[in-house]
Scaffold this active site. Sequence first.
Site, PDB file in Angstrom:
ATOM      1  N   THR A 137       0.822  -1.209   0.000  1.00 29.76           N
ATOM      2  CA  THR A 137       0.000   0.000   0.000  1.00 29.76           C
ATOM      3  C   THR A 137       0.855   1.258   0.000  1.00 29.76           C
ATOM      4  O   THR A 137       1.987   1.235   0.506  1.00 29.76           O
ATOM      5  CB  THR A 137      -0.901   0.032   1.251  1.00 29.76           C
ATOM      6  OG1 THR A 137      -1.545   1.307   1.309  1.00 29.76           O
ATOM      7  CG2 THR A 137      -0.125  -0.169   2.541  1.00 29.76           C
ATOM      8  N   TYR A 183      -1.902  -0.979  10.279  1.00 29.11           N
ATOM      9  CA  TYR A 183      -1.967  -1.526   8.911  1.00 29.11           C
ATOM     10  C   TYR A 183      -0.681  -1.218   8.145  1.00 29.11           C
ATOM     11  O   TYR A 183      -0.044  -2.110   7.584  1.00 29.11           O
ATOM     12  CB  TYR A 183      -3.190  -0.903   8.225  1.00 29.11           C
ATOM     13  CG  TYR A 183      -3.324  -1.060   6.732  1.00 29.11           C
ATOM     14  CD1 TYR A 183      -3.737  -2.254   6.158  1.00 29.11           C
ATOM     15  CD2 TYR A 183      -3.102   0.033   5.883  1.00 29.11           C
ATOM     16  CE1 TYR A 183      -3.907  -2.366   4.775  1.00 29.11           C
ATOM     17  CE2 TYR A 183      -3.271  -0.070   4.508  1.00 29.11           C
ATOM     18  CZ  TYR A 183      -3.674  -1.273   3.951  1.00 29.11           C
ATOM     19  OH  TYR A 183      -3.856  -1.377   2.586  1.00 29.11           O
ATOM     20  N   ASN A 212      -4.718   4.812  -3.759  1.00 34.32           N
ATOM     21  CA  ASN A 212      -6.161   5.068  -3.849  1.00 34.32           C
ATOM     22  C   ASN A 212      -6.767   4.748  -5.217  1.00 34.32           C
ATOM     23  O   ASN A 212      -7.150   5.638  -5.966  1.00 34.32           O
ATOM     24  CB  ASN A 212      -6.485   6.505  -3.415  1.00 34.32           C
ATOM     25  CG  ASN A 212      -6.204   6.708  -1.931  1.00 34.32           C
ATOM     26  OD1 ASN A 212      -5.051   6.828  -1.520  1.00 34.32           O
ATOM     27  ND2 ASN A 212      -7.238   6.694  -1.113  1.00 34.32           N
ATOM     28  N   TYR A 329     -14.047   7.870  13.368  1.00 34.60           N
ATOM     29  CA  TYR A 329     -13.271   6.621  13.362  1.00 34.60           C
ATOM     30  C   TYR A 329     -12.977   6.082  14.759  1.00 34.60           C
ATOM     31  O   TYR A 329     -12.537   4.940  14.889  1.00 34.60           O
ATOM     32  CB  TYR A 329     -11.919   6.828  12.670  1.00 34.60           C
ATOM     33  CG  TYR A 329     -11.970   6.985  11.168  1.00 34.60           C
ATOM     34  CD1 TYR A 329     -12.322   5.930  10.340  1.00 34.60           C
ATOM     35  CD2 TYR A 329     -11.618   8.195  10.565  1.00 34.60           C
ATOM     36  CE1 TYR A 329     -12.337   6.073   8.952  1.00 34.60           C
ATOM     37  CE2 TYR A 329     -11.629   8.344   9.180  1.00 34.60           C
ATOM     38  CZ  TYR A 329     -11.995   7.274   8.381  1.00 34.60           C
ATOM     39  OH  TYR A 329     -12.007   7.409   7.015  1.00 34.60           O
TER      40      TYR A 329
END
Length: 387
Positions: A137, A183, A212, A329
């Site tokens: 990522t 993550y 993204n 969140y």
Amino acid sequence: MASGRVDLDGKPIKPMTICMIGAGGFIGSHLCEKLMSETPHTVLALDVYNDKIKHLLEPNTLPWAGRIQFHRLNIKHDSRLEGLIKIADLTINLAAICTPADYNTRPLDTIYSNFIDALPVVKYCSENNKRLIHFSTCEVYGKTVGSFLPKDSPLRKDPAYYVLKEDESPCIFGSIEKQRWSYACAKQLIERLIYAEGAENGLEFTIVRPFNWIGPRMDFIPGVDGPSEGVPRVLACFSNNLLRGEPLKLVDGGQSQRTFVYIKDAIEAVLLMIENPARANGHIFNVGNPNNEVTVRQLAEMMTQVYTKVSGEAPPEKPTIDVSSKEFYGEGYDDSDKRIPDMTIINRQLGWNPKTSLWDLLESTLTYQHRTYAEAIKKVIAKPVAS
Ligand SMILES: NC(=O)c1ccc[n+]([C@@H]2O[C@H](COP(=O)([O-])OP(=O)(O)OC[C@H]3O[C@@H](n4cnc5c(N)ncnc54)[C@H](O)[C@@H]3O)[C@@H](O)[C@H]2O)c1
Ligand SMILES: O=c1ccn([C@@H]2O[C@H](COP(=O)(O)OP(=O)(O)O[C@H]3OC[C@@H](O)[C@H](O)[C@H]3O)[C@@H](O)[C@H]2O)c(=O)[nH]1
């Protein structure tokens, strides 16, 4: 369709068998579609779900029937995994928990999914001399160096302080209490492990860092094809708000910046990696669109304009509302400030460039969202709440 296909060096491409883990997700579904419609390759599609690839699996009269096989399995505990990797020429690992709402609220599941569960995949590929394309990522870059400069520093405008380069940029995460980074940290460690397997044991690998990627079939619409209380990634959050005619929620003012790339452009890059191993092995690739940068606030405004155009419906009376990250969140959230991918390596190795503008990709994606969900949302809204 399949005959006469050559790689970037003009050599014929041989049909291969690909073990695709996480094939039932957003990226996997588009990659399976591409491989079925444009190549002769065979896909062993592994996932716990197959709703997003059902259209490729049935009916068995489809032109590619026999070239795609679904295996419902959880890689956490399934002894079939090694056998499937062994019979394939290439393994692509997409499986992960990858929605920010989970990183700080389910940090253990996030770390297990992105690091521990990926370990056997790396091990089986290394031990059996199988090539691996692993999905990491852009979050491994964390925050930009520039974000630590004083707000009025002219250096903030200097690309040297914000452009993200695979072989130079550091990985900058927040403190351990900021569990958002669970993550990114797990993905960074699995990247380092794969890199070390390459260096010490000769594993043939490619690491992909998506910036993204967005498009149809991304995540879910809460209360329609996912849990009502679920929080998907921003495209699905804003789509949900637009479909329901409610204000789009801007977390902490919507000041963070992102670059969005159309899934169909990004899949072209993955296909080049699959079919050009000599050019892709041993590399880490940013895959994004540096020309499509917006703040999250600008994304909300553009999505509202596009949705109004494609749906013919009036925009919400109050287009956006501000919400704190803690409220949205929960505790431990933090954010990447800016994400511009450097494109030098992917350009040099694979000659790939993204094509689709943000407006155009939103137009096709929101047309899909409207066609797929508008009626279902109306029914959900009309249904009286059970007492
Ligand atoms: N979409 C993006 O923009 C983006 C950005 C950065 C990184 N990535 C990475 O790309 C990969 C794919 O992302 P996506 O957007 O398609 O996500 P996704 O959630 O749509 O797909 C992931 C798939 O993996 C499956 N899966 C998860 N754990 C599994 C397990 N234990 N066993 C079997 N299957 C399992 C899920 O069921 C899901 O279908 C992930 O590794 C993600 O971290 C995606
Ligand atoms: O309703 C919303 C949802 C999200 N946001 C904001 O929009 C931005 C983008 O949010 P996304 O949900 O798309 O997730 P991020 O871009 O932060 O992370 C993603 O990056 C790459 C991948 O690894 C993952 O898919 C995911 O971690 C964040 O700043 C977030 O705070 C809103 O302002 N409102």
